[in-house]
Design an enzyme around this catalytic site. Structure first.
Site, PDB file in Angstrom:
ATOM      1  N   SER A  49       0.823  -1.192   0.000  1.00  0.00           N
ATOM      2  CA  SER A  49       0.000   0.000   0.000  1.00  0.00           C
ATOM      3  C   SER A  49       0.866   1.254   0.000  1.00  0.00           C
ATOM      4  O   SER A  49       1.648   1.463  -0.933  1.00  0.00           O
ATOM      5  CB  SER A  49      -0.968  -0.054   1.178  1.00  0.00           C
ATOM      6  OG  SER A  49      -2.053   0.815   0.997  1.00  0.00           O
ATOM      7  N   ASP A  64      -8.528  -5.377  -6.392  1.00  0.00           N
ATOM      8  CA  ASP A  64      -8.215  -4.342  -5.415  1.00  0.00           C
ATOM      9  C   ASP A  64      -9.022  -3.092  -5.762  1.00  0.00           C
ATOM     10  O   ASP A  64      -8.763  -2.431  -6.778  1.00  0.00           O
ATOM     11  CB  ASP A  64      -6.718  -4.040  -5.443  1.00  0.00           C
ATOM     12  CG  ASP A  64      -6.251  -3.179  -4.283  1.00  0.00           C
ATOM     13  OD1 ASP A  64      -7.092  -2.476  -3.686  1.00  0.00           O
ATOM     14  OD2 ASP A  64      -5.040  -3.198  -3.988  1.00  0.00           O
ATOM     15  N   HIS A  69      -7.212  -5.893  -1.595  1.00  0.00           N
ATOM     16  CA  HIS A  69      -6.001  -5.215  -1.112  1.00  0.00           C
ATOM     17  C   HIS A  69      -5.337  -6.086  -0.043  1.00  0.00           C
ATOM     18  O   HIS A  69      -5.421  -5.806   1.166  1.00  0.00           O
ATOM     19  CB  HIS A  69      -6.426  -3.862  -0.541  1.00  0.00           C
ATOM     20  CG  HIS A  69      -5.327  -2.859  -0.413  1.00  0.00           C
ATOM     21  ND1 HIS A  69      -4.605  -2.379  -1.483  1.00  0.00           N
ATOM     22  CD2 HIS A  69      -4.835  -2.213   0.683  1.00  0.00           C
ATOM     23  CE1 HIS A  69      -3.733  -1.493  -1.064  1.00  0.00           C
ATOM     24  NE2 HIS A  69      -3.845  -1.381   0.259  1.00  0.00           N
TER      25      HIS A  69
END
Length: 682
Positions: free
Chosen positions: A228, A334, A365
């Site tokens: 991320s 995602d 994610h």
């Protein structure tokens, strides 16, 4: 879960350099004129020989090892903190900012005069939100010395002769400065540490004052990893071309921050980077960083127009500077850091000959440690051994792409996008009922149209579920049941000519696989995984850092359709992707929507569908009006990355039976919805 979570928040064919074996290796060199021209293989051999003679004596050093072994003590490892000078004064307090760097490294190599490489994760999450599936945070003893390091990197790799370095980005946890959300300060926070590890920076034993400290134990070779925001920083630092960064492993990383918040002017979230900075800034930083917050807000207008702020945070444009190898990982579902980021970064790296591999899962994610743990740890081990220790273990000659085909079922490809993939133009035509059309290679007759009215309450799941039924909110086009499977591998586009009834309009285009399947439930809380109670250990541990983590399993759901690629845009960006213009009601406009990268196999018997509609609820924000939009079908087309090209499509659809009429709704997975678009902390 980390700050970027699907629930409620902000969440391409290339040309192979050498077919079948991946691109060439390019060891980074800072000043070739000052470095003797010693073959890389000779350097590797010498390094391996030296390592073996140190560890196990000259007799065994004649055979190169296959992989590094856990020969060092973890419980006696050196744990220390330093503060690296970024040479920036982001908080304008008259002193250059220092970022906190927590280090754990084996004691034995330094005692023997041997230097070691570094695995580094630079993050804003170490105190506010945590890392990994269990939201682990850094922990310290009563004297402020580091004890607990999130994730498994230290437990597994320190005994194998690596240092693990965790960096608090500026403005977060124990660092000075202010978070600037992917900007100069964020990137400099991490780059300064890479420089210090290579002997080119300054660090001190305390946040203010203290004595200077060097990284004499480091051999100057660093690999960056993270998920991320952390992955985003790895991308950004690699795009500076910094010396000593040998490899990066970005997991679900952002490649351009504009594309995190907007899609060709269409807002993906109702907040901007200033809100995100407010979440990760430390309490001290929040008191002194009002000016930075204002700069972030002013530089990211909700109009969706491109500004200098976005340019500074666009790493794709500097892909030519990347000298590190890249192991890119992304979930194809995602809905936080959407796969456009992976696709455009991958394509840019390919254009510039960067050595790379890719893992694409069917999760949202999620870190691969939580959906393919054993294979991931082995892959990462060999990857770091090769690029940081110089082992000739063949990792660079293994298939370029690992792709999850169904939950826990994986395939590989020698290159990606798949060999034989070509941009293939498909066209929509009218069908037996309004809004229920045909997708094929034949162009619609001049004057043919399809109309729909934006309904901000409906999502891609609603459109796909009623693909065979006339509905007011979408225009759908589908093939008949396929005679042979079709594979779409890479990124595509949809070009529309559309006439709005109002002065504002948002558009969505999605690709759907119409047919029964069992897939990961990517919109559930776990985004495709279920966390179990039992734990397994990955490396050595101590009381304060056990190295043991909860097991996971695939969270699956049976569906009748799967949306596998998406694209959005503000119609006002018809003339310029970076700047919107007012629309004239009743006037036609032509616009191209970029579809997110994917790799999906539509099985024989299933149908391929293209849907064009307005607001995709849960994924983009609605415009100021709810326009009726009329598609000119003769000037609308999709360019899709089909393996086998047009010939494969013709074979798969030849003689296909007709479409069902007014069929029952096809259940699928709806995007998650939330009252707040600020990234949730979980």
């Amino acid at each position: 879960m980390d700050l970027f979570s699907a629930a409620g928040g902000p969440r391409c064919p290339d040309t192979p350099l050498r077919r079948g074996v991946g691109p060439r290796y390019r060891p980074p060199v800072t000043n070739p004129a000052r470095i003797p021209r010693i073959p890389f293989t000779a350097l590797v051999a010498a390094a391996v020989a030296a390592l073996l003679s140190t560890l196990i004596g000259p007799a065994a050093a004649q055979a190169a090892p296959a992989e590094s072994r856990p020969v060092y003590s973890y419980d006696r490892a050196i744990r220390e903190s330093v503060w690296v000078d970024t040479r920036l004064d982001g908080d304008a307090d008259g002193r250059t900012d220092r970022v906190a760097v927590d280090i754990v490294r084996p004691a034995e190599p330094a005692q023997r005069g041997r230097r070691i490489p570094v695995i580094m994760d630079a993050s804003p999450y170490y105190s506010c939100c945590g890392r990994g599936n269990e939201s682990q945070k850094k922990t310290y003893d009563d004297r402020g010395r580091p004890v607990g390091f999130p994730l498994f990197y230290d437990n597994y790799f320190v005994p194998r002769g690596y240092a693990t370095v965790l960096v608090d980005l500026a403005g977060t946890n124990r660092s000075d400065g202010c978070s600037d959300v992917g900007g100069r300060s964020d990137i400099r926070s991490a780059r300064a540490v890479v420089d210090w590890l290579g002997g080119r920076g300054r660090a001190y034993t305390t946040r203010t004052g203290g004595r200077p400290v060097t990284a004499g134990w480091s051999n100057g070779s660093t690999g960056m990893i993270g998920k991320s925001w952390d992955a985003t920083i790895a991308n950004g630092v690699a795009a500076t071309g910094v010396q000593g960064l040998k490899t990066i492993v970005p997991i679900a990383g952002i490649s351009s921050w504009y594309d995190y918040y907007f899609a060709k002017g269409a807002p993906l979230y109702d907040s901007g980077p200033d809100s995100l900075a407010g979440v990760v800034d430390s309490p001290d930083a929040r008191k002194r960083c009002a000016a930075v917050q204002k700069k972030l807000a002013d530089g990211a207008p909700r109009t969706g127009d491109w500004t200098s702020l976005w340019r500074e945070r666009d790493y794709v444009r500097h892909a030519d500077r990347v000298r590190a190898s890249v192991l890119l990982v992304h979930g194809m579902q995602d809905l936080n850091v959407r796969t456009r980021h992976a696709g455009q970064w991958w394509d840019a790296l390919a254009r510039h000959g960067v050595e790379r591999k890719i893992w694409l899962s069917q999760t949202g994610h999620v870190d691969p440690f939580d959906y393919r743990r054993s294979a991931w740890v082995k892959t990462l081990h060999h990857w770091f051994d090769h690029y940081l220790l110089g082992y000739d273990n063949g990792i660079e000659r293994t298939p370029m792409a690992d792709i999850e085909r169904s939950p826990d079922k994986w395939s590989t490809d020698p290159q990606w996008p798949a060999p034989g993939t070509a941009p293939t133009t498909l066209r929509p035509r009218g069908g037996s009922a309004p809004g229920v059309g045909v997708l094929g290679t034949r162009k619609a007759p001049h004057g043919a149209t399809a109309a729909f009215t934006d309904d901000p309450k409906l999502s891609e799941a609603d459109w796909a579920a009623r693909i065979d039924t006339p509905t007011a909110a979408k225009a759908g086009f589908r093939t008949g049941p396929l005679r042979a499977p079709l594979r779409l591998s890479g990124s595509g586009t949809v070009t529309v000519t559309v006439t709005p009834s109002t002065s504002t309009a948002h558009l969505s285009a999605v690709l759907a696989d119409l047919g029964p399947a069992t897939i990961r439930d990517y919109a559930a809380d776990g985004e495709g995984i279920t966390t179990l109670d039992r734990r397994t250990c990955w490396g050595a541990g101590t009381t304060g850092d056990t190295g043991c983590f909860k097991e996971t399993a695939a969270d699956t759901r049976k569906v009748a359709h799967t949306v596998f690629s998406r694209g959005w845009a503000d119609l006002g960006n018809y003339a310029d992707a970076h700047k919107g213009r007012p629309l004239t009601p009743g006037k036609p406009y032509t616009l191209t929507l970029d579809l997110a990268a994917s790799d999906h196999l539509v099985p024989a018997g299933h149908r391929l569908a293209l849907i064009v509609a307005g607001t995709d609820a849960g994924l983009i924000d609605p415009p100021a009006s709810t326009p009726k939009l009329t598609l000119d079908l003769s000037r609308t087309s999709a360019e899709l990355p089909l393996t086998g090209g047009t010939a494969a499509f013709v074979r798969a659809t030849a003689g296909a039976p007709g479409h069902p009429d007014a069929a029952a709704p096809l259940d699928g997975i709806a995007p998650p919805r939330s009252a707040s678009r600020l990234p949730a902390v979980g």
